[in-house]
Enzyme design. Sequence first.
Site, PDB file in Angstrom:
ATOM      1  N   MET A   1       0.819  -1.212   0.000  1.00 43.20           N
ATOM      2  CA  MET A   1       0.000   0.000   0.000  1.00 43.20           C
ATOM      3  C   MET A   1       0.855   1.265   0.000  1.00 43.20           C
ATOM      4  O   MET A   1       2.065   1.227   0.189  1.00 43.20           O
ATOM      5  CB  MET A   1      -0.926  -0.002   1.211  1.00 43.20           C
ATOM      6  CG  MET A   1      -1.938  -1.136   1.226  1.00 43.20           C
ATOM      7  SD  MET A   1      -2.990  -1.149   2.699  1.00 43.20           S
ATOM      8  CE  MET A   1      -3.960   0.349   2.454  1.00 43.20           C
ATOM      9  N   HIS A   2       0.193   2.383  -0.250  1.00 38.42           N
ATOM     10  CA  HIS A   2       0.706   3.747  -0.028  1.00 38.42           C
ATOM     11  C   HIS A   2       1.747   4.233  -1.041  1.00 38.42           C
ATOM     12  O   HIS A   2       2.055   5.424  -1.082  1.00 38.42           O
ATOM     13  CB  HIS A   2       1.312   3.898   1.375  1.00 38.42           C
ATOM     14  CG  HIS A   2       0.500   3.327   2.474  1.00 38.42           C
ATOM     15  ND1 HIS A   2      -0.795   3.699   2.727  1.00 38.42           N
ATOM     16  CD2 HIS A   2       0.802   2.369   3.405  1.00 38.42           C
ATOM     17  CE1 HIS A   2      -1.260   3.022   3.765  1.00 38.42           C
ATOM     18  NE2 HIS A   2      -0.319   2.203   4.190  1.00 38.42           N
TER      19      HIS A   2
ATOM     20  N   ASP B   1      -2.674  -4.786   0.397  1.00 37.57           N
ATOM     21  CA  ASP B   1      -2.205  -6.098   0.842  1.00 37.57           C
ATOM     22  C   ASP B   1      -2.862  -6.580   2.124  1.00 37.57           C
ATOM     23  O   ASP B   1      -3.191  -7.763   2.255  1.00 37.57           O
ATOM     24  CB  ASP B   1      -0.675  -6.117   0.965  1.00 37.57           C
ATOM     25  CG  ASP B   1      -0.098  -4.992   1.810  1.00 37.57           C
ATOM     26  OD1 ASP B   1      -0.886  -4.204   2.394  1.00 37.57           O
ATOM     27  OD2 ASP B   1       1.134  -4.885   1.884  1.00 37.57           O
TER      28      ASP B   1
END
Length: 491
Positions: free
Chosen positions: A78-79, A237
């Site tokens: 992520m991110h 995830d």
Amino acid sequence: MLYIGIDLGTSAVKLLLMDQEGTVQNVVSKEYPLEFPHPGWSQQNPEDWRRAVLEGVPELLKGFDAGQVAGIGAGGQMHGLVVLDEHDRVIRPAILWNDGRTAREVDYLNQTVGKDKLSAWTANIAFAGFTAPKVLWMREHEPENFARIKKVMLPKDYINYILTGVHCTDYSDASGMLLLDVEHKRWSKEMLDLCGLTEDQMPKLFESYEAVGALKPDVAAQLGLSPEVKVCAGAGDNAAAAVGTGTVGDGACNISLGTSGTIFISSGKFGVDPNNALHAFAHADGHYHLMGCMLSAASCNKWLMEDVFQTKDYGAEQAPITPDKLGNNHVFFLPYLMGERSPINDTNARGTFVGMTMDTSRSDLTQAMLEGVAFAIRDSLEVARSLGLDIRRSKLCGGGAKSPLWRTILANVLGLELELPVSEQGPGMGGAMLAMVACGACSSVEEVCAKLVQVAQTVTPDPELTARYEARYQQFKQIYPALKGIFPALL
């Protein structure tokens, strides 16, 4: 029918082939490099992800009838900030979830803009790993690159774009950007304006289980698949791993001991921790979840074993840690090797051994590291309990869950029954299950979880050991506050 799950991780992509009964038929892993251009920075080249997936899928399908593949779903780190120009070319290396370069931007967002405003707009406050601070950093430090941005994407969404030609994301992954109005599932105009972005620069939003498109004909030919294969939006995830472990519906819990460590609590309704110590995100099942995330979990084990002890025999290092030693170690470890997110939100925090003496052994350090990660996960669990959540059991997944010793430590530190799924394939399994829903093989995420997820083993805490660890945890809680003021001076 068959379904492909993609787990786009930090060190490798893991591809799995699953049948409609949930049996994993094949797994292929492709590693790629991770760049650390400056201390605390972490980035990757999205081209490496693309190459790994396009090379890995044909390997995955060897010996199988590719004509049986109906859908593809991805769970991804992520991110990460992936930026494309007007020709859909990657502008710069992706700035990853564990990158710590945005301390100034995070301070600006939380202190100047204000945590109350951020929470009202996005249900979260700023953390160094989130995407919006990275956008602000790029606008300040790379204005020429910033001016070229046509699309802002997340790592697994770039793979979905490669497969389908569609600029898309899902609500669970988008929740971690600090650009989404999580409660109302729409881009936050206030945050986009603040970051100098427009909604046209953002990908289209989907539920995780929705099909975003089918394979592009040229990609289908390269992969040896039909161009009718559906690609679902997938999930971040942690949300994908939660689906893979059956952590859906109200009040279910999943703990992941991967590179990072997470505690994931699903909810049927939207809710926010008043102190924003836990993230309030959308879930892949169409509802919501609270999540605590520590940046270094199983990666602490890898660091100590391989970089410090110069060994890959993890089992041999844990063997001397006999049951009588649990809860009796005199050494503590703060697992903040990359700074920390939940619940302390401190990019300056550092990994620290405390309490060593002349008789401290190698196994004492190993035990302290395993216990330190467990204590740090408990920090987030205590926040959830303070909100009135009655959590008594949790699913457990991730590479660290393969260690019987670590499972025992974690169960007793947390005071929870830990359930290990029969098939522990993490985000890739969840991605394949989401693809089943997108293809109509199941009517909902809840249905596919009930059909496919089974528990292989349950680890039950021992009251006496839990009591010893309770005393140790109370000591652990005092260490970070005592050292917090020292860490910035060490940078």
